[in-house]
Design an enzyme around this catalytic site. Structure first.
Site, PDB file in Angstrom:
ATOM      1  N   ILE A  26       0.784  -0.922  -0.133  1.00 52.96           N
ATOM      2  CA  ILE A  26       0.176  -0.221  -0.168  1.00 52.96           C
ATOM      3  C   ILE A  26       0.723   1.486   0.035  1.00 52.96           C
ATOM      4  O   ILE A  26       0.484   2.324  -0.799  1.00 52.96           O
ATOM      5  CB  ILE A  26      -0.499   0.299   1.046  1.00 52.96           C
ATOM      6  CG1 ILE A  26      -2.318  -1.433   1.406  1.00 52.96           C
ATOM      7  CG2 ILE A  26      -1.658   1.324   1.083  1.00 52.96           C
ATOM      8  CD1 ILE A  26      -2.643  -1.114   2.472  1.00 52.96           C
ATOM      9  N   LYS A  59      16.529  -0.753  -0.347  1.00 54.62           N
ATOM     10  CA  LYS A  59      15.147  -0.642  -0.926  1.00 54.62           C
ATOM     11  C   LYS A  59      14.882   0.998  -1.038  1.00 54.62           C
ATOM     12  O   LYS A  59      13.743   1.428  -1.974  1.00 54.62           O
ATOM     13  CB  LYS A  59      15.027  -1.136   0.619  1.00 54.62           C
ATOM     14  CG  LYS A  59      14.973  -2.487   0.922  1.00 54.62           C
ATOM     15  CD  LYS A  59      13.364  -2.732   2.000  1.00 54.62           C
ATOM     16  CE  LYS A  59      13.440  -4.237   2.111  1.00 54.62           C
ATOM     17  NZ  LYS A  59      12.445  -5.045   3.785  1.00 54.62           N
ATOM     18  N   SER A 243      -5.413   3.114   8.762  1.00 59.12           N
ATOM     19  CA  SER A 243      -5.825   1.885   9.947  1.00 59.12           C
ATOM     20  C   SER A 243      -6.321   1.018   9.278  1.00 59.12           C
ATOM     21  O   SER A 243      -5.271   0.712   8.129  1.00 59.12           O
ATOM     22  CB  SER A 243      -6.969   3.315  10.210  1.00 59.12           C
ATOM     23  OG  SER A 243      -7.512   1.676  11.636  1.00 59.12           O
ATOM     24  N   TYR A 266      -2.711  -6.833  16.502  1.00 63.28           N
ATOM     25  CA  TYR A 266      -2.705  -6.220  14.823  1.00 63.28           C
ATOM     26  C   TYR A 266      -4.059  -5.294  15.204  1.00 63.28           C
ATOM     27  O   TYR A 266      -4.065  -4.104  15.128  1.00 63.28           O
ATOM     28  CB  TYR A 266      -3.069  -6.590  13.875  1.00 63.28           C
ATOM     29  CG  TYR A 266      -3.174  -5.979  12.797  1.00 63.28           C
ATOM     30  CD1 TYR A 266      -1.811  -5.302  12.031  1.00 63.28           C
ATOM     31  CD2 TYR A 266      -3.994  -6.054  11.893  1.00 63.28           C
ATOM     32  CE1 TYR A 266      -2.511  -4.658  10.588  1.00 63.28           C
ATOM     33  CE2 TYR A 266      -4.499  -5.533  10.476  1.00 63.28           C
ATOM     34  CZ  TYR A 266      -3.628  -4.862  10.619  1.00 63.28           C
ATOM     35  OH  TYR A 266      -3.603  -4.503   8.985  1.00 63.28           O
ATOM     36  N   LYS A 270      -4.760  -1.005  15.793  1.00 63.67           N
ATOM     37  CA  LYS A 270      -5.907  -0.517  14.445  1.00 63.67           C
ATOM     38  C   LYS A 270      -7.114   0.009  15.261  1.00 63.67           C
ATOM     39  O   LYS A 270      -7.071   1.523  15.202  1.00 63.67           O
ATOM     40  CB  LYS A 270      -5.950  -0.423  13.775  1.00 63.67           C
ATOM     41  CG  LYS A 270      -4.680  -1.839  12.986  1.00 63.67           C
ATOM     42  CD  LYS A 270      -4.179  -0.321  12.441  1.00 63.67           C
ATOM     43  CE  LYS A 270      -2.834  -1.097  10.882  1.00 63.67           C
ATOM     44  NZ  LYS A 270      -2.071   0.060  10.667  1.00 63.67           N
ATOM     45  N   VAL A 314      -6.905  -4.776   0.976  1.00 63.26           N
ATOM     46  CA  VAL A 314      -5.490  -5.175  -0.565  1.00 63.26           C
ATOM     47  C   VAL A 314      -5.076  -6.079   0.062  1.00 63.26           C
ATOM     48  O   VAL A 314      -4.706  -6.724   1.187  1.00 63.26           O
ATOM     49  CB  VAL A 314      -4.951  -4.050  -0.392  1.00 63.26           C
ATOM     50  CG1 VAL A 314      -3.288  -4.506  -1.429  1.00 63.26           C
ATOM     51  CG2 VAL A 314      -5.487  -2.408  -0.134  1.00 63.26           C
TER      52      VAL A 314
END
Length: 458
Positions: A26, A59, A243, A266, A270, A314
């Site tokens: 993302i 990276k 979030s 997790y 959030k 996603v």
């Protein structure tokens, strides 16, 4: 230091945005989309400076070059850009207004957080060489300000699938609910990290990567995010937290705000993100938020605004599954979207739409819709056309106020009833008061932790 390309244009025609965790998924999609939408909507002389953060120099170089390739392809193939400029359009004139620089940041290492902030504030950045015909080389340039930071980086703490729960989740809740709010994710419990090397003090690992590291980084960046009295032509800077569509009331416990004791670390992180962002403008939270966003007390300044977004569902590598499962997971996601779920953008580019929308909207437009009180989600229709949709938050509703069903007069995918979680209950005054109190307690604890760990770093 040589003059930078953007020094020749007015301040309001330059835009500086930082995105954490932008080397893939993302975060990289946000980088791509914000370049496209900026070039498509801003003046033909405006410049954008995108600053992706990654965890290594290698990276960073790959990410800079990847975003350059995307910008070049967009400039060469976009019919909109060509029509805006006329018959004399040259893609090189467009790409020379796109600048990508990078810094290294590990959100579970507080010393790198301080180092990255110091580099951005007090030192210089350079871009890797290459493709000088399309992109202006940048060596030892200073970043004068940040217009937006998008806190996207994070980890899941997941270990795989809880196979025994999969059939139950799908059979009882259905395909759409099970793939939007899954209960079959397996995660470890008790993961901790020592965020200061050679120091035995620890914090929850998922909490540190998803919330606390960003929280400290945002405070450290205040010199770039704070508007001074003479910046009358600039809107307030924006801190945009990424979030998740997940995270209900039961995910977060004040007794375990770091999510160390739960297998839902997790979701806890959030839910904490939601709570902090949505209550940031409330009077009960003002003492703690003012402390967090305070700059130079001797100068009249405007602090940054705090906004909340999520990417929908996603397909990324955040959740560890093998290649076979990864393929079929993608098939199921497209099926669910076809069945009518608005919360399945699936691609990182579509999942970036909410964060980019909040980042680039005019301040007056955000103020007109009370954007600071809304969790903005990336959504799509059945055909995959991306849009931004208000998201219901347990204990907060859609806008931080009790609303009647007659207020849901929006048509299409944006209707509140579309994509609502199974079992969701309408907001009450009592639940809203409880959420507001939770926000004040969370802000108080985060400020206590910030003071504690900044003392340790010193």
């Amino acid at each position: 230091m040589a003059p930078t390309p953007w020094e020749a244009v007015p301040k309001h025609e330059t835009y500086f945005v930082l995105v954490t965790g932008a080397n893939s998924g993302i975060g990289f999609g946000i980088g791509e989309r914000i370049i496209d939408e900026f070039l498509s909507t801003r003046s033909l002389t405006s410049h954008i400076v995108v600053i992706p953060t990654t965890r290594s120099a290698k990276k960073s170089t790959e990410t800079v070059l990847g975003l350059r390739r995307h910008a070049k392809e967009f400039a060469e193939t976009s019919g909109l850009l060509r029509s805006r400029s006329g018959p004399s359009y040259d893609p090189k004139d467009t790409t020379r207004r796109v600048h990508v620089l990078s810094v290294q940041l590990d959100l579970c290492n507080l010393l790198t957080i301080r180092s990255a902030a110091n580099q951005l504030i007090s030192s210089t950045l350079s871009s890797p060489e290459g493709d000088a015909d399309f992109f202006t080389p940048l060596n030892d340039v200073k970043i004068p300000r940040l217009d937006a930071v998008i806190f996207n980086a994070g980890i899941g703490g997941f270990t795989g699938l809880a196979w025994g729960k999969i059939a139950r989740n799908f059979l009882i809740d259905g395909f759409i609910q099970a793939t939007t709010w899954p209960t079959f994710k397996a995660a470890s419990v008790g993961d901790i990290v020592a965020p200061i090397p050679k120091d035995n003090n620890t914090v929850g690992e998922v909490f540190c990567a998803n919330v606390f590291g960003h929280y400290l980084f945002g405070h450290a960046l205040l010199p770039l995010l704070t508007r001074h009295a003479d910046a009358t032509d600039l809107a307030p800077a924006r801190i945009i937290w990424e979030s998740s569509v997940e995270g209900d009331w039961g995910c977060l416990s004040l007794d375990d705000i770091q999510g160390i004791k739960t297998e839902r670390a997790y979701e806890s992180s959030k839910r904490l993100t939601d709570t902090l962002c949505l209550t940031a403008a409330l009077p009960a939270c003002k003492p703690y938020v003012s402390s967090y966003l305070s700059g130079d007390p001797t100068e009249k300044t405007t602090p940054p605004r705090i906004y909340l977004v999520h990417p929908g569902v996603v397909q990324t590598t955040l959740f560890p599954v093998n290649a076979f499962m990864f393929f079929w997971y993608r098939v199921v996601l497209y099926l669910v979207r076809f069945l009518g779920s608005p919360w399945h953008p699936i691609t990182a580019y579509n999942g970036a739409v909410a964060a980019v929308w909040v980042a680039l909207q005019e301040q007056s437009a955000l103020d007109a819709v009370g954007a600071e009180c809304v969790k903005w989600g990336s959504a799509t229709d059945r055909a995959g056309n991306a849009l931004v949709k208000k998201t219901e938050v347990d204990g907060w509703g859609w806008e931080g106020r009790v609303q009647g069903k007659d207020e849901d007069d929006i048509t299409g995918v944006s209707r509140r009833a579309i994509g609502r979680r199974k079992g969701a209950v309408d907001l009450t005054d009592e639940k809203l008061i409880e959420f507001q109190a939770l926000g004040a307690q969370c802000w108080k604890e985060m400020e206590r932790l910030r003071a504690e760990w900044e003392t340790r770093m010193n």
